[in-house]
Design a protein around this motif. Structure first.
Motif, mmCIF file in Angstrom:
data_model
loop_
_atom_site.group_PDB
_atom_site.id
_atom_site.type_symbol
_atom_site.label_atom_id
_atom_site.label_comp_id
_atom_site.label_asym_id
_atom_site.label_seq_id
_atom_site.Cartn_x
_atom_site.Cartn_y
_atom_site.Cartn_z
ATOM 1 N N CYS A 1 -10.157 7.804 -3.095
ATOM 2 C CA CYS A 1 -9.621 7.424 -4.406
ATOM 3 C C CYS A 1 -10.679 6.780 -5.298
ATOM 4 C CB CYS A 1 -8.438 6.476 -4.245
ATOM 5 S SG CYS A 1 -6.950 7.288 -3.613
ATOM 6 N N CYS B 1 -5.391 -0.128 -0.573
ATOM 7 C CA CYS B 1 -5.843 0.470 0.692
ATOM 8 C C CYS B 1 -6.855 -0.424 1.401
ATOM 9 C CB CYS B 1 -6.448 1.848 0.448
ATOM 10 S SG CYS B 1 -5.243 3.133 0.046
ATOM 11 N N CYS C 1 0.832 -1.200 0.000
ATOM 12 C CA CYS C 1 0.000 0.000 0.000
ATOM 13 C C CYS C 1 0.869 1.255 0.000
ATOM 14 C CB CYS C 1 -0.946 -0.025 1.195
ATOM 15 S SG CYS C 1 -2.272 1.198 1.088
ATOM 16 N N MET D 1 1.471 6.240 -7.054
ATOM 17 C CA MET D 1 0.301 6.793 -7.761
ATOM 18 C C MET D 1 0.179 8.296 -7.527
ATOM 19 S SD MET D 1 -2.669 3.992 -8.139
ATOM 20 C CE MET D 1 -3.285 4.966 -9.499
ATOM 21 N N MET E 1 -3.244 10.901 0.374
ATOM 22 C CA MET E 1 -2.445 9.835 -0.237
ATOM 23 C C MET E 1 -1.045 9.762 0.374
ATOM 24 S SD MET E 1 -3.472 9.533 -4.207
ATOM 25 C CE MET E 1 -2.557 8.005 -4.316
ATOM 26 N N THR F 1 2.191 1.639 -3.502
ATOM 27 C CA THR F 1 1.116 1.992 -4.438
ATOM 28 C C THR F 1 0.677 3.439 -4.256
ATOM 29 O OG1 THR F 1 0.354 -0.307 -4.494
ATOM 30 C CG2 THR F 1 -1.203 1.359 -5.255
ATOM 31 N N CYS F 2 0.396 3.843 -3.023
ATOM 32 C CA CYS F 2 -0.065 5.218 -2.769
ATOM 33 C C CYS F 2 0.981 6.249 -3.165
ATOM 34 C CB CYS F 2 -0.439 5.405 -1.300
ATOM 35 S SG CYS F 2 -2.028 4.707 -0.862
ATOM 36 N N CYS G 1 -4.974 1.759 -6.218
ATOM 37 C CA CYS G 1 -4.844 2.391 -4.905
ATOM 38 C C CYS G 1 -6.000 1.963 -3.993
ATOM 39 C CB CYS G 1 -4.816 3.905 -5.057
ATOM 40 S SG CYS G 1 -4.146 4.746 -3.618
ATOM 41 N N MET H 1 -7.838 5.078 -10.339
ATOM 42 C CA MET H 1 -7.271 4.868 -9.005
ATOM 43 C C MET H 1 -7.578 3.480 -8.430
ATOM 44 S SD MET H 1 -5.654 7.680 -8.422
ATOM 45 C CE MET H 1 -5.340 7.688 -6.672
#
Length: 110
Positions: free
Chosen positions: A85, A98, A18, A25, A46, A21-22, A94, A91
Motif C-alpha cells: 500500500c 497495518c 486494521c 479502503m 487487502m 481500514t483495509c 492503511c 493509502m
C-alpha cells in the motif's frame, strides 16, 4: 479465560482497526481509484489482510491458544500489505493501520 490482558486487548483493538481500514479502503478508495489500486494481487492482499486481522481478533477474544499462530500470520500479512500500500496514492491510513497491527500481533505471537 476471563478478562483479556491489557496487551491482548490492545492487539484485538489494533486487529479490528486494521480489518476495518483495509476492508473499507479496498471497497471505497481502491475501487474508485482504479488502476494499480485494483490490480488483482493488491486487491486480494487487502482482502486477505482484512480477513486475517478479523480472525486473529476472533481467536484472542474466544481465548483460543491458537491465537499465537493466527497472530504470527497476521503480522506477516500486515507487513506485506503495508509495503504494498505504501507504493500507492492515498493509502497512508492503511499503511499505518497495518504497521501498528503487525507490531502488536508480532508481540502476541512471541
Amino acid at each position: 479465560m476471563g478478562k483479556l490482558s491489557p496487551e491482548m486487548q490492545r492487539c484485538v483493538d489494533e486487529c479490528l482497526r486494521c480489518y476495518s481500514t483495509c476492508l473499507s479502503m479496498a471497497a471505497g478508495h481502491c475501487l474508485e481509484a482504479g488502476g494499480k489500486h485494483t490490480e488483482p494481487g493488491h486487491f486480494r492482499l487487502m482482502l486477505a489482510c482484512a480477513e486475517i486481522c478479523r480472525t486473529a481478533a476472533h481467536f484472542m477474544l474466544i481465548g483460543s491458544p491458537h491465537h499465537r499462530h493466527t497472530c504470527r500470520e497476521c503480522a506477516e500479512i500486515c507487513r506485506e500489505c503495508a509495503q504494498d500500500c505504501a507504493g500507492l496514492d492515498g493509502m497512508e491510513a492503511c499503511v499505518e493501520a497495518c504497521q501498528r497491527c503487525a507490531e502488536s500481533c508480532a508481540a502476541m505471537a512471541a
